[in-house]
Design a protein around this motif. Structure first.
Motif, PDB file in Angstrom:
ATOM      1  N   LEU A   1       0.827  -1.207   0.000  1.00  0.00           N
ATOM      2  CA  LEU A   1       0.000   0.000   0.000  1.00  0.00           C
ATOM      3  C   LEU A   1       0.862   1.259   0.000  1.00  0.00           C
ATOM      4  CD1 LEU A   1      -2.742  -1.105   2.559  1.00  0.00           C
ATOM      5  CD2 LEU A   1      -3.146  -0.504   0.166  1.00  0.00           C
ATOM      6  N   ARG A   2       1.902   1.251   0.823  1.00  0.00           N
ATOM      7  CA  ARG A   2       2.775   2.421   0.903  1.00  0.00           C
ATOM      8  C   ARG A   2       3.488   2.664  -0.428  1.00  0.00           C
ATOM      9  NH1 ARG A   2       7.236   1.225   4.116  1.00  0.00           N
ATOM     10  NH2 ARG A   2       5.691   0.189   5.421  1.00  0.00           N
TER      11      ARG A   2
ATOM     12  N   THR B   1       2.530   1.746  -3.359  1.00  0.00           N
ATOM     13  CA  THR B   1       1.555   2.130  -4.375  1.00  0.00           C
ATOM     14  C   THR B   1       1.120   3.575  -4.202  1.00  0.00           C
ATOM     15  OG1 THR B   1       0.741  -0.158  -4.501  1.00  0.00           O
ATOM     16  CG2 THR B   1      -0.685   1.552  -5.376  1.00  0.00           C
ATOM     17  N   GLU B   2       0.777   3.936  -2.977  1.00  0.00           N
ATOM     18  CA  GLU B   2       0.266   5.283  -2.708  1.00  0.00           C
ATOM     19  C   GLU B   2       1.347   6.354  -2.782  1.00  0.00           C
ATOM     20  OE1 GLU B   2      -1.427   4.743   1.136  1.00  0.00           O
ATOM     21  OE2 GLU B   2      -3.133   3.551   0.395  1.00  0.00           O
ATOM     22  N   ARG B   3       2.606   5.974  -2.514  1.00  0.00           N
ATOM     23  CA  ARG B   3       3.704   6.957  -2.457  1.00  0.00           C
ATOM     24  C   ARG B   3       4.690   6.754  -3.617  1.00  0.00           C
ATOM     25  NH1 ARG B   3       1.952  10.832   1.065  1.00  0.00           N
ATOM     26  NH2 ARG B   3       0.844   9.805   2.784  1.00  0.00           N
ATOM     27  N   GLU B   4       4.191   6.367  -4.760  1.00  0.00           N
ATOM     28  CA  GLU B   4       5.064   6.104  -5.904  1.00  0.00           C
ATOM     29  C   GLU B   4       5.982   7.292  -6.210  1.00  0.00           C
ATOM     30  OE1 GLU B   4       4.320   6.411 -10.522  1.00  0.00           O
ATOM     31  OE2 GLU B   4       3.350   4.599  -9.754  1.00  0.00           O
TER      32      GLU B   4
END
Length: 206
Positions: free
Chosen positions: A183-184, A186-189
């Motif tokens: 998740l991290r 993906t969200e913080r690409e």
């Protein structure tokens, strides 16, 4: 106390100096003081390294230290939520922290996506640091990196156990460590790949 007083003017000048650099590398580590847990907050850039001792780790300490609240450049950190609460700065995530988590995910759970993403980030960092004359990837190469990064994470979701549905109750939905990492990432690409796009941002804050 005498040493502290002698360094007071130097510290004020150095704080003002570090606020002018394009990127600050931030970290924090615990230390025992009088048998109580404290935190050393580190802010570094080039030859400048400032360390502050505080009883707290989070936003209260960062606000009292006063560097990030008055800063307008990029900060590179370990994705600690207290850093992410500041929207007056750009955010980069430390590649060394990410590689350690991917290595743990690879070794403990055997996920191929963790192996593949680890290799991709190491490859991209090598490309930027050893082959790029500008300190960044070309637009074409960055788009290729971005595409490969996204493809690995898309395939990763098939390896991971099903993500739990949101229950509607208060509090965070329970995820595994690997799901939280996914998740991290993906969200913080943009923050993960900032080193490949911004010449003032290094891959790691070590």
């Amino acid at each position: 106390l005498q040493l502290s007083n002698a360094l007071e003017d130097w510290e004020k000048r150095t704080i003002q100096k570090i606020k002018q650099v394009p990127t600050i590398y931030c970290d924090e580590t615990s230390i025992r003081v009088d048998k109580k847990n404290h935190w050393i907050h580190s802010y570094s850039s080039g030859e400048i390294t400032l360390k502050f001792l505080h009883e707290k780790r989070g936003k209260e300490a960062i606000d009292e230290i006063g560097i990030i609240p008055d800063y307008g450049g990029n900060i590179v950190h370990d994705c600690w939520a207290s850093y992410l609460s500041y929207d007056n700065v750009g955010h980069g995530l430390c590649g060394a922290h990410i590689l350690r988590e991917l290595k743990y995910t690879e070794d403990s759970m055997g996920y191929k996506w963790a192996t593949n993403l680890k290799k991709l980030l190491i490859e991209a960092n090598k490309e930027v640091s050893e082959k790029s004359k500008t300190g960044v990837l070309s637009e074409e190469k960055y788009k290729s990196l971005q595409s490969r990064y996204r493809n690995i994470l898309t395939r990763a979701k098939k390896e991971l156990p099903p993500f739990p549905e949101k229950s509607g109750k208060k509090g965070r939905t329970k995820h595994t460590d690997a799901q939280n990492l996914w998740l991290r990432l993906t969200e913080r690409e943009g923050a993960v790949l900032l080193f490949a796009k911004n010449k003032d941002v290094d891959f790691t804050n070590n």
